[in-house]
Write a protein that holds these residues in place. Structure first.
Motif, PDB file in Angstrom:
ATOM      1  N   ARG A 198      -3.963  -8.512   5.635  1.00  0.00           N
ATOM      2  CA  ARG A 198      -3.420  -7.371   4.886  1.00  0.00           C
ATOM      3  C   ARG A 198      -4.541  -6.488   4.341  1.00  0.00           C
ATOM      4  O   ARG A 198      -4.450  -5.256   4.379  1.00  0.00           O
ATOM      5  CB  ARG A 198      -2.543  -7.873   3.728  1.00  0.00           C
ATOM      6  N   LEU A 251      -4.612  -2.675   5.294  1.00  0.00           N
ATOM      7  CA  LEU A 251      -4.096  -1.762   4.277  1.00  0.00           C
ATOM      8  C   LEU A 251      -5.152  -1.199   3.336  1.00  0.00           C
ATOM      9  O   LEU A 251      -4.989  -0.090   2.808  1.00  0.00           O
ATOM     10  CB  LEU A 251      -3.017  -2.470   3.452  1.00  0.00           C
ATOM     11  N   ASP A 252      -6.217  -1.947   3.096  1.00  0.00           N
ATOM     12  CA  ASP A 252      -7.159  -1.475   2.075  1.00  0.00           C
ATOM     13  C   ASP A 252      -7.904  -0.201   2.449  1.00  0.00           C
ATOM     14  O   ASP A 252      -8.370   0.503   1.541  1.00  0.00           O
ATOM     15  CB  ASP A 252      -8.150  -2.571   1.701  1.00  0.00           C
ATOM     16  N   GLN A 298      -6.646   2.437   2.982  1.00  0.00           N
ATOM     17  CA  GLN A 298      -5.898   3.490   2.283  1.00  0.00           C
ATOM     18  C   GLN A 298      -6.162   3.491   0.781  1.00  0.00           C
ATOM     19  O   GLN A 298      -5.862   4.478   0.101  1.00  0.00           O
ATOM     20  CB  GLN A 298      -4.398   3.311   2.516  1.00  0.00           C
ATOM     21  N   LEU A 299      -6.696   2.378   0.257  1.00  0.00           N
ATOM     22  CA  LEU A 299      -6.830   2.218  -1.187  1.00  0.00           C
ATOM     23  C   LEU A 299      -8.269   2.066  -1.665  1.00  0.00           C
ATOM     24  O   LEU A 299      -8.588   2.450  -2.787  1.00  0.00           O
ATOM     25  CB  LEU A 299      -6.035   0.988  -1.651  1.00  0.00           C
ATOM     26  N   PRO A 346      -1.795   2.256  -5.674  1.00  0.00           N
ATOM     27  CA  PRO A 346      -0.784   1.884  -4.682  1.00  0.00           C
ATOM     28  C   PRO A 346       0.541   2.638  -4.813  1.00  0.00           C
ATOM     29  O   PRO A 346       1.266   2.766  -3.822  1.00  0.00           O
ATOM     30  CB  PRO A 346      -0.588   0.383  -4.922  1.00  0.00           C
ATOM     31  N   ALA A 363      -0.786  -3.740  -4.714  1.00  0.00           N
ATOM     32  CA  ALA A 363      -0.470  -3.556  -3.297  1.00  0.00           C
ATOM     33  C   ALA A 363      -0.261  -4.868  -2.563  1.00  0.00           C
ATOM     34  O   ALA A 363      -0.060  -4.872  -1.345  1.00  0.00           O
ATOM     35  CB  ALA A 363      -1.590  -2.766  -2.617  1.00  0.00           C
ATOM     36  N   ARG A 386       6.646   0.025   0.104  1.00  0.00           N
ATOM     37  CA  ARG A 386       5.574   0.790   0.730  1.00  0.00           C
ATOM     38  C   ARG A 386       4.513  -0.131   1.322  1.00  0.00           C
ATOM     39  O   ARG A 386       3.921   0.158   2.354  1.00  0.00           O
ATOM     40  CB  ARG A 386       4.939   1.717  -0.305  1.00  0.00           C
ATOM     41  N   TRP A 387       4.224  -1.239   0.635  1.00  0.00           N
ATOM     42  CA  TRP A 387       3.148  -2.131   1.042  1.00  0.00           C
ATOM     43  C   TRP A 387       3.658  -3.449   1.593  1.00  0.00           C
ATOM     44  O   TRP A 387       2.892  -4.406   1.721  1.00  0.00           O
ATOM     45  CB  TRP A 387       2.215  -2.389  -0.136  1.00  0.00           C
ATOM     46  N   SER A 388       4.948  -3.524   1.957  1.00  0.00           N
ATOM     47  CA  SER A 388       5.478  -4.755   2.518  1.00  0.00           C
ATOM     48  C   SER A 388       4.849  -5.003   3.888  1.00  0.00           C
ATOM     49  O   SER A 388       4.454  -4.059   4.587  1.00  0.00           O
ATOM     50  CB  SER A 388       7.008  -4.678   2.665  1.00  0.00           C
TER      51      SER A 388
END
Length: 468
Positions: A40, A44-45, A47-48, A152, A172, A459-461
């Protein structure tokens, strides 16, 4: 709220209690869970930008050790196999500690600092180091190492700081819990902006032996978590205390101050915190709206923090000015201009200020204020007006946390609603040393408020299923 929150069946938001129970029953494997979190983060990171360094080999080694411990059926630590993120202001042996600064981008820690040593002994799985303001000197999470950390709930907005990376990682679902530090609101500010629970312990409750020094008179390590119960477990580890939940005997005397020092508050924030005050009444407590005598903190906090920065990092200004953020250069230059008499007055005034705030708890059991004056604002755009009134860029958005660092008491931020679709935190403050009581009150309030994370969690599932 407990475990019945949105995405409750998804691994990223499972509570510590459910994770540990799943490990004991062999429903889940600590190694597989760690691999899921690392995937994950990888996906995903970007974006953050919550992590500055991911530590997969360390994490998987700790996860394998936890798996062996569960298989052997013996006693395991309270965080065994639990994915933890570590703010990059704490030393993890063998891992770079940047402190949010280019100056230290290659500095490998030779030892665990005290906070990390206790988390490691409890079985925590260290996924990586999370982004922080340089030397913790900003209430937003931006530095010269890379992009600003995003929130997030809206990655174009700040998660606050300086523990913004820690908050973003948990919100997140990139870590189960995070350890941050709070010298002027740096746990509570990002907790409020990201819809988490964050607690600042009283000075001395969570020592960080052989650790980084900044805001020395005011700072403490502490937890950021999706729920009070998880923060309770982490704080118990950090403070080496049994913090099991107890029944709050009341009615409590609650001092509710919607606008400390008469400062402006965003209407949406004010409405959400008012809801928290009503929830305290529903719990049977006596809520009295009142002013709080917190004025004078700036004249104490400012000089003492600058004195500390000069002592610890004044030497960097001449050698590394081009590698420092604008705000750190500004702080170090301001420290050079400090009037020694201002510093002396601040030292003299600190115990008097702490006595003044302590006396409030002769009349009240708990204080309630907004955590921040606004919801999360766009990256790099601190508000200069709130509710139609001009505010200063330094403290205008977040003037309500730092007085209680100055006061040396314990304080927490509890998510209490949304303003313009963004989280709002209600700050609860208790007498110094009453962290256990503060957790108990916080958990009662959390359950009544039932903060809704549905939109953010969706959103972060996980994009491709989840661990059952």
């Amino acid at each position: 709220m407990g475990d019945d929150q949105p995405a409750g069946d998804d691994l990223p938001w499972r509570s510590i209690a459910r994770l540990v129970a799943s490990y004991r029953s062999r429903e889940l494997s600590p190694v597989e869970v760690t691999e899921t979190f690392l995937t994950r983060i990888e996906q995903l990171d970007p974006q953050l930008h919550s992590f500055v360094r991911v530590t997969p080999e360390l994490a998987l080694g700790q996860a394998r050790a936890a798996e062996r411990a569960y298989a052997e059926g013996g006693q395991v630590g309270p965080l065994a196999g639990v994915p933890v993120s570590v703010k990059d202001a704490f030393h993890v042996s063998g891992v770079v500690t940047t402190l949010g600064s280019l100056v230290y981008r290659d500095q490998v820690a030779k030892h665990d600092s005290g906070v990390v040593r206790r988390l490691r002994a409890a079985g925590g799985v260290f996924l990586g180091k999370t982004n922080t303001a340089e030397f913790g000197q900003s209430a937003t999470t931006d530095n010269l190492l890379g992009p600003d950390t995003g929130n997030p709930w809206d990655p174009t907005r700040t998660p606050g700081g300086s523990s913004g990376g820690a908050a973003a990682s948990v919100a997140a679902g990139l870590a189960t819990v995070a350890v941050g530090s709070d010298g002027g609101g740096s746990i509570r500010i990002p907790a409020a902006f990201t819809g988490l629970y964050g607690l600042k312990p009283s000075p001395g409750v969570v020592p960080d032996e052989k650790g980084f020094r900044a805001m020395t008179d005011f700072v403490s390590g502490g937890p950021l978590a999706s729920r009070v119960a998880d923060a309770r477990v982490m704080l118990g580890v950090l403070a080496d205390r049994d913090l099991a939940r107890r029944t709050v005997t009341g009615p409590l005397r609650v001092a509710y101050c919607p606008r400390p020092e008469g400062r402006p508050v965003d209407p949406g924030v004010a409405a959400a915190v008012e809801q928290a005050s009503r929830a305290m009444s529903l719990l049977g407590h006596v809520v009295t709206q009142t002013d709080l005598p917190v004025q004078g903190w700036e004249e104490i906090f400012g000089p003492l923090v600058l004195e500390d920065e000069h002592r610890e990092r004044g030497h960097l200004l001449e050698r590394f000015a081009d590698e420092l953020t604008r705000y750190e250069r500004s702080s170090l230059r301001a420290a050079l201009r400090l009037d020694p008499s201002d510093v002396a007055r601040a030292h003299d005034a600190l115990p008097e200020y702490r006595q003044r705030i302590d006396r409030l708890f002769d009349d009240y059991d708990i204080l309630l204020t907004p955590t921040n004056a606004v919801p999360a604002f766009p990256l790099g755009q601190r508000p200069t007006q709130i509710a139609g009134r001009d505010v200063d860029a330094l403290w205008g958005a977040f003037p309500f946390a730092v007085p209680f660092n100055t006061a040396g008491v314990t304080a927490a931020s509890v998510p209490c609603g949304l303003a313009d679709g963004l989280p709002v935190g209600a700050q609860l403050v208790a007498r110094a040393g009453r962290e256990h009581f503060l957790l108990d009150v916080s958990e009662d309030l959390e359950e009544v408020l039932g903060f809704d994370r549905t939109a953010m969690a969706q959103r972060w599932s996980p994009a491709q299923g989840s661990v059952p």
